[in-house]
Design a protein around this motif. Structure first.
Motif, PDB file in Angstrom:
ATOM      1  N   THR A 124       9.028  -4.754  -5.488  1.00  0.00           N
ATOM      2  CA  THR A 124       8.313  -4.975  -6.739  1.00  0.00           C
ATOM      3  C   THR A 124       7.609  -3.676  -7.120  1.00  0.00           C
ATOM      4  O   THR A 124       6.951  -3.062  -6.286  1.00  0.00           O
ATOM      5  CB  THR A 124       7.244  -6.076  -6.576  1.00  0.00           C
ATOM      6  OG1 THR A 124       7.862  -7.246  -6.053  1.00  0.00           O
ATOM      7  CG2 THR A 124       6.574  -6.384  -7.894  1.00  0.00           C
ATOM      8  N   SER A 125       7.767  -3.269  -8.358  1.00  0.00           N
ATOM      9  CA  SER A 125       7.030  -2.102  -8.848  1.00  0.00           C
ATOM     10  C   SER A 125       6.077  -2.575  -9.942  1.00  0.00           C
ATOM     11  O   SER A 125       6.474  -3.280 -10.855  1.00  0.00           O
ATOM     12  CB  SER A 125       7.977  -1.016  -9.363  1.00  0.00           C
ATOM     13  OG  SER A 125       8.863  -1.526 -10.321  1.00  0.00           O
ATOM     14  N   VAL A 126       4.812  -2.199  -9.801  1.00  0.00           N
ATOM     15  CA  VAL A 126       3.759  -2.662 -10.704  1.00  0.00           C
ATOM     16  C   VAL A 126       3.495  -1.610 -11.776  1.00  0.00           C
ATOM     17  O   VAL A 126       3.191  -0.464 -11.476  1.00  0.00           O
ATOM     18  CB  VAL A 126       2.468  -2.955  -9.910  1.00  0.00           C
ATOM     19  CG1 VAL A 126       1.359  -3.431 -10.829  1.00  0.00           C
ATOM     20  CG2 VAL A 126       2.730  -3.972  -8.813  1.00  0.00           C
ATOM     21  N   ARG A 127       3.623  -2.004 -13.023  1.00  0.00           N
ATOM     22  CA  ARG A 127       3.364  -1.165 -14.203  1.00  0.00           C
ATOM     23  C   ARG A 127       4.252   0.071 -14.322  1.00  0.00           C
ATOM     24  O   ARG A 127       3.874   1.051 -14.949  1.00  0.00           O
ATOM     25  CB  ARG A 127       1.891  -0.759 -14.253  1.00  0.00           C
ATOM     26  CG  ARG A 127       1.008  -1.914 -14.642  1.00  0.00           C
ATOM     27  CD  ARG A 127      -0.410  -1.490 -14.815  1.00  0.00           C
ATOM     28  NE  ARG A 127      -1.120  -1.952 -13.622  1.00  0.00           N
ATOM     29  CZ  ARG A 127      -2.148  -1.353 -13.084  1.00  0.00           C
ATOM     30  NH1 ARG A 127      -2.629  -0.275 -13.606  1.00  0.00           N
ATOM     31  NH2 ARG A 127      -2.704  -1.843 -12.019  1.00  0.00           N
ATOM     32  N   PHE A 128       5.410   0.068 -13.686  1.00  0.00           N
ATOM     33  CA  PHE A 128       6.409   1.111 -13.886  1.00  0.00           C
ATOM     34  C   PHE A 128       7.736   0.585 -13.361  1.00  0.00           C
ATOM     35  O   PHE A 128       7.780  -0.419 -12.664  1.00  0.00           O
ATOM     36  CB  PHE A 128       6.011   2.423 -13.184  1.00  0.00           C
ATOM     37  CG  PHE A 128       6.257   2.430 -11.711  1.00  0.00           C
ATOM     38  CD1 PHE A 128       7.381   3.045 -11.183  1.00  0.00           C
ATOM     39  CD2 PHE A 128       5.368   1.812 -10.844  1.00  0.00           C
ATOM     40  CE1 PHE A 128       7.616   3.040  -9.825  1.00  0.00           C
ATOM     41  CE2 PHE A 128       5.581   1.807  -9.485  1.00  0.00           C
ATOM     42  CZ  PHE A 128       6.709   2.423  -8.972  1.00  0.00           C
ATOM     43  N   ASP A 129       8.820   1.258 -13.727  1.00  0.00           N
ATOM     44  CA  ASP A 129      10.150   0.875 -13.244  1.00  0.00           C
ATOM     45  C   ASP A 129      10.599   1.871 -12.193  1.00  0.00           C
ATOM     46  O   ASP A 129      10.682   3.075 -12.467  1.00  0.00           O
ATOM     47  CB  ASP A 129      11.161   0.864 -14.398  1.00  0.00           C
ATOM     48  CG  ASP A 129      10.874  -0.266 -15.384  1.00  0.00           C
ATOM     49  OD1 ASP A 129      10.418  -1.334 -14.939  1.00  0.00           O
ATOM     50  OD2 ASP A 129      11.110  -0.069 -16.595  1.00  0.00           O
ATOM     51  N   THR A 140       5.792  -3.488  -2.261  1.00  0.00           N
ATOM     52  CA  THR A 140       5.155  -3.402  -3.570  1.00  0.00           C
ATOM     53  C   THR A 140       4.727  -1.961  -3.801  1.00  0.00           C
ATOM     54  O   THR A 140       4.031  -1.379  -2.973  1.00  0.00           O
ATOM     55  CB  THR A 140       3.926  -4.334  -3.654  1.00  0.00           C
ATOM     56  OG1 THR A 140       4.336  -5.662  -3.329  1.00  0.00           O
ATOM     57  CG2 THR A 140       3.330  -4.312  -5.043  1.00  0.00           C
ATOM     58  N   SER A 176       2.868   0.755  -6.472  1.00  0.00           N
ATOM     59  CA  SER A 176       1.996   0.816  -7.640  1.00  0.00           C
ATOM     60  C   SER A 176       1.371   2.196  -7.768  1.00  0.00           C
ATOM     61  O   SER A 176       1.221   2.919  -6.783  1.00  0.00           O
ATOM     62  CB  SER A 176       0.903  -0.254  -7.567  1.00  0.00           C
ATOM     63  OG  SER A 176       0.132  -0.095  -6.403  1.00  0.00           O
ATOM     64  N   PRO A 202      -5.117   4.294 -10.207  1.00  0.00           N
ATOM     65  CA  PRO A 202      -5.691   4.645 -11.521  1.00  0.00           C
ATOM     66  C   PRO A 202      -5.730   6.146 -11.823  1.00  0.00           C
ATOM     67  O   PRO A 202      -5.621   6.539 -12.981  1.00  0.00           O
ATOM     68  CB  PRO A 202      -7.104   4.073 -11.451  1.00  0.00           C
ATOM     69  CG  PRO A 202      -7.010   2.962 -10.478  1.00  0.00           C
ATOM     70  CD  PRO A 202      -5.983   3.388  -9.465  1.00  0.00           C
ATOM     71  N   HIS A 228      -3.463   8.235 -11.137  1.00  0.00           N
ATOM     72  CA  HIS A 228      -2.061   8.628 -11.358  1.00  0.00           C
ATOM     73  C   HIS A 228      -1.614   9.811 -10.505  1.00  0.00           C
ATOM     74  O   HIS A 228      -0.537  10.348 -10.702  1.00  0.00           O
ATOM     75  CB  HIS A 228      -1.788   8.934 -12.839  1.00  0.00           C
ATOM     76  CG  HIS A 228      -1.886   7.718 -13.695  1.00  0.00           C
ATOM     77  ND1 HIS A 228      -0.970   6.708 -13.645  1.00  0.00           N
ATOM     78  CD2 HIS A 228      -2.826   7.343 -14.594  1.00  0.00           C
ATOM     79  CE1 HIS A 228      -1.319   5.764 -14.496  1.00  0.00           C
ATOM     80  NE2 HIS A 228      -2.442   6.119 -15.084  1.00  0.00           N
ATOM     81  N   LYS A 262       0.154   7.499  -5.134  1.00  0.00           N
ATOM     82  CA  LYS A 262       1.026   6.340  -5.229  1.00  0.00           C
ATOM     83  C   LYS A 262       0.767   5.437  -4.035  1.00  0.00           C
ATOM     84  O   LYS A 262       0.559   5.917  -2.930  1.00  0.00           O
ATOM     85  CB  LYS A 262       2.505   6.755  -5.213  1.00  0.00           C
ATOM     86  CG  LYS A 262       3.053   7.252  -6.532  1.00  0.00           C
ATOM     87  CD  LYS A 262       2.555   8.579  -6.899  1.00  0.00           C
ATOM     88  CE  LYS A 262       3.262   9.129  -8.137  1.00  0.00           C
ATOM     89  NZ  LYS A 262       2.767  10.404  -8.520  1.00  0.00           N
TER      90      LYS A 262
END
Length: 97
Positions: free
Chosen positions: A6-11, A40, A42, A45, A47, A50
């Motif tokens: 699962t990737s959160v807020r990005f592909d 998972t 993500s 904040p 950036h 990771k």
């Protein structure tokens, strides 16, 4: 063994998914009873870091690891290494019983 990513807020790109599948699939060598591994990914904040979280489902209990690094590749490698060590310890405990 089922691998769920699962990737959160990005592909996540195919290269990253392939890396995860290859590294996680090798965990079967250390413990044959792995039911599933949830990964998972993500962005933090700021950036710049990771986060990779992994949860290995094994009979009796789960192993959960999270690592923050500058790249997903590094985070994933650290998580897999820690899970590998935990699986070895769990296997040794099971042998002693």
């Amino acid at each position: 063994m089922d691998i769920r990513i699962t990737s959160v807020r990005f592909d996540a790109d195919k290269k990253l998914i392939d890396l995860i599948n290859n590294k996680v699939a090798k965990l079967d060598k250390f413990f044959e009873g792995i039911i599933a591994v949830d990964v998972t990914l993500s962005l933090l904040p700021d950036h710049q870091n990771k986060k990779a979280s992994m949860r290995a489902e094994i009979p009796g209990n789960d192993i959960i690891v999270e690592r923050n690094c500058e790249s997903f590749e590094e985070s994933i490698s650290l998580c897999v290494d820690i899970i590998k060590e935990q699986l070895k310890k769990t296997k040794e405990k099971m042998r002693k019983k």
